[in-house]
Design a protein around this motif. Structure first.
Motif, PDB file in Angstrom:
ATOM      1  N   ARG A   1       0.846  -1.197   0.000  1.00 52.78           N
ATOM      2  CA  ARG A   1       0.000   0.000   0.000  1.00 52.78           C
ATOM      3  C   ARG A   1       0.889   1.258   0.000  1.00 52.78           C
ATOM      4  O   ARG A   1       0.663   2.205  -0.769  1.00 52.78           O
ATOM      5  N   ILE A   2       1.904   1.276   0.865  1.00 56.49           N
ATOM      6  CA  ILE A   2       2.843   2.417   0.916  1.00 56.49           C
ATOM      7  C   ILE A   2       3.583   2.547  -0.412  1.00 56.49           C
ATOM      8  O   ILE A   2       3.754   3.642  -0.960  1.00 56.49           O
ATOM      9  N   TYR A   3       4.021   1.400  -0.945  1.00 54.62           N
ATOM     10  CA  TYR A   3       4.798   1.378  -2.194  1.00 54.62           C
ATOM     11  C   TYR A   3       4.012   1.983  -3.357  1.00 54.62           C
ATOM     12  O   TYR A   3       4.492   2.873  -4.066  1.00 54.62           O
ATOM     13  N   PHE A   4       2.769   1.507  -3.540  1.00 54.84           N
ATOM     14  CA  PHE A   4       1.986   1.985  -4.677  1.00 54.84           C
ATOM     15  C   PHE A   4       1.498   3.415  -4.484  1.00 54.84           C
ATOM     16  O   PHE A   4       1.454   4.200  -5.447  1.00 54.84           O
ATOM     17  N   GLU A   5       1.149   3.806  -3.258  1.00 58.31           N
ATOM     18  CA  GLU A   5       0.739   5.189  -3.008  1.00 58.31           C
ATOM     19  C   GLU A   5       1.906   6.151  -3.262  1.00 58.31           C
ATOM     20  O   GLU A   5       1.720   7.254  -3.769  1.00 58.31           O
ATOM     21  N   TYR A   6       3.112   5.697  -2.911  1.00 60.03           N
ATOM     22  CA  TYR A   6       4.300   6.523  -3.162  1.00 60.03           C
ATOM     23  C   TYR A   6       4.490   6.762  -4.658  1.00 60.03           C
ATOM     24  O   TYR A   6       4.692   7.895  -5.110  1.00 60.03           O
ATOM     25  N   HIS A   7       4.406   5.682  -5.448  1.00 58.48           N
ATOM     26  CA  HIS A   7       4.622   5.826  -6.891  1.00 58.48           C
ATOM     27  C   HIS A   7       3.478   6.587  -7.567  1.00 58.48           C
ATOM     28  O   HIS A   7       3.714   7.338  -8.516  1.00 58.48           O
ATOM     29  N   LEU A   8       2.246   6.394  -7.088  1.00 64.88           N
ATOM     30  CA  LEU A   8       1.136   7.159  -7.644  1.00 64.88           C
ATOM     31  C   LEU A   8       1.337   8.656  -7.422  1.00 64.88           C
ATOM     32  O   LEU A   8       1.126   9.474  -8.320  1.00 64.88           O
ATOM     33  N   GLY A   9       1.760   9.021  -6.198  1.00 63.47           N
ATOM     34  CA  GLY A   9       2.013  10.425  -5.908  1.00 63.47           C
ATOM     35  C   GLY A   9       3.178  10.972  -6.703  1.00 63.47           C
ATOM     36  O   GLY A   9       3.123  12.090  -7.232  1.00 63.47           O
TER      37      GLY A   9
ATOM     38  N   GLU B   1       4.323   9.948  -9.595  1.00 58.84           N
ATOM     39  CA  GLU B   1       4.031  10.028 -11.030  1.00 58.84           C
ATOM     40  C   GLU B   1       2.726  10.765 -11.312  1.00 58.84           C
ATOM     41  O   GLU B   1       2.191  10.670 -12.414  1.00 58.84           O
ATOM     42  N   ASN B   2       2.188  11.490 -10.306  1.00 55.76           N
ATOM     43  CA  ASN B   2       0.966  12.286 -10.470  1.00 55.76           C
ATOM     44  C   ASN B   2      -0.192  11.435 -10.990  1.00 55.76           C
ATOM     45  O   ASN B   2      -0.949  11.850 -11.862  1.00 55.76           O
ATOM     46  N   HIS B   3      -0.281  10.209 -10.467  1.00 54.23           N
ATOM     47  CA  HIS B   3      -1.361   9.271 -10.798  1.00 54.23           C
ATOM     48  C   HIS B   3      -1.409   8.899 -12.275  1.00 54.23           C
ATOM     49  O   HIS B   3      -2.462   8.510 -12.785  1.00 54.23           O
ATOM     50  N   SER B   4      -0.277   8.984 -12.956  1.00 60.06           N
ATOM     51  CA  SER B   4      -0.210   8.508 -14.334  1.00 60.06           C
ATOM     52  C   SER B   4      -0.028   6.989 -14.305  1.00 60.06           C
ATOM     53  O   SER B   4       1.042   6.492 -13.939  1.00 60.06           O
ATOM     54  N   MET B   5      -1.077   6.235 -14.677  1.00 59.79           N
ATOM     55  CA  MET B   5      -1.012   4.789 -14.592  1.00 59.79           C
ATOM     56  C   MET B   5       0.010   4.214 -15.561  1.00 59.79           C
ATOM     57  O   MET B   5       0.596   3.166 -15.309  1.00 59.79           O
TER      58      MET B   5
ATOM     59  N   SER C   1      -7.520   7.141  -9.117  1.00 63.82           N
ATOM     60  CA  SER C   1      -7.900   8.314  -9.915  1.00 63.82           C
ATOM     61  C   SER C   1      -7.015   9.492  -9.586  1.00 63.82           C
ATOM     62  O   SER C   1      -6.516   9.637  -8.466  1.00 63.82           O
ATOM     63  N   ARG C   2      -6.833  10.341 -10.584  1.00 65.42           N
ATOM     64  CA  ARG C   2      -5.989  11.545 -10.406  1.00 65.42           C
ATOM     65  C   ARG C   2      -6.716  12.534  -9.506  1.00 65.42           C
ATOM     66  O   ARG C   2      -7.864  12.872  -9.728  1.00 65.42           O
ATOM     67  N   LYS C   3      -6.024  12.977  -8.461  1.00 67.41           N
ATOM     68  CA  LYS C   3      -6.640  13.926  -7.525  1.00 67.41           C
ATOM     69  C   LYS C   3      -6.746  15.309  -8.158  1.00 67.41           C
ATOM     70  O   LYS C   3      -5.839  15.781  -8.829  1.00 67.41           O
TER      71      LYS C   3
END
Length: 227
Positions: A182-190, A192-196, A222-224
């Motif tokens: 959860r920490i790992y993926f939230e870190y990368h989402l933030g 990369e600005n939620h670019s999947m 989803s992108r915030k």
């Protein structure tokens, strides 16, 4: 939850095993030949490998020998085949495989064998040799003591890594892995600005598997929007 590498040249087998393992909460990486399996192993050590014996480029037993000779056989490997002889299965076990699955593989047998493989400690030849080495002594003092493994490393490269220290280590491994992922993926989402697309490239997961993993962990992909 474990990171499992599935190596099989049959796309139907790969897709079936992938679906079963994802449903069980595991992270799955797929390889259709030995070349892709080598690349996946070098990117990150899986917790377990399901390795087909008969493949077009290099057979599974040869790849198993190769990993063993290079000191890369530090994870449990379960061999799979629908045509292997008893001698082949015995040879694979002698080289370092922890078990052998005969195709077609039943769901119960697959999950039971994987659970046993993940629970089994793996000691590589290199680790065994290190255990036999005498204590290294200094010319001017007593033997050097190894640094205690429980002592935390204070060097933190970025803000995401600092959150790892918040994971309680007295909980079941599956729960701890969920928190780490959860920490790992939230870190990368933030980051990369939620670019999947970019998160998929960074984490090495296909987009479909990435969406499924985020949904499983309860992460909003989803992108915030800025207020």
């Amino acid at each position: 939850m474990a990171r499992i590498l599935v190596v099989d040249d049959e796309i139907g087998i790969r897709e079936l095993l992938s679906e079963i393992l994802y449903d069980e909460g595991h992270t799955v990486e797929l390889a259709e030949n030995a070349a892709q399996a080598r690349a996946a192993r070098l990117r990150a050590r899986p917790d377990l490998v399901l390795l087909d014996i008969w493949m077009p480029d290099t057979d599974g037993v040869s790849l198993l020998k190769e990993w063993g000779s290079q000191g890369l056989l530090d994870m449990p490997v379960i061999m799979m085949s629908g045509h292997a002889t008893v001698d082949t299965a015995v040879e694979a076990t002698r080289i370092g495989a922890v078990d052998f699955l005969e195709k077609p593989i039943t769901l119960q047998k697959l999950l039971k064998t994987i659970a046993a493989g993940l629970a089994r400690p793996v000691v590589t030849p290199g680790m065994a040799a290190m255990a036999r080495l005498p204590e290294k002594r200094s010319e001017f003092g007593p033997p050097h003591a190894a640094a205690p493994v429980s002592e935390p490393v204070e060097r933190v490269n970025d803000a995401g890594n600092s959150l790892l220290g918040s994971i309680p280590l007295d909980q079941p491994l599956r729960d701890a892995r969920d928190e780490f992922e959860r920490i790992y993926f939230e870190y990368h989402l933030g980051r990369e600005n939620h670019s999947m697309t970019r998160v998929s490239e960074k984490t090495g997961l296909e987009r479909t598997h990435l969406y499924r993993k985020l949904k499983q962990l309860g992460i909003d992909s989803s992108r915030k929007k800025n207020n």
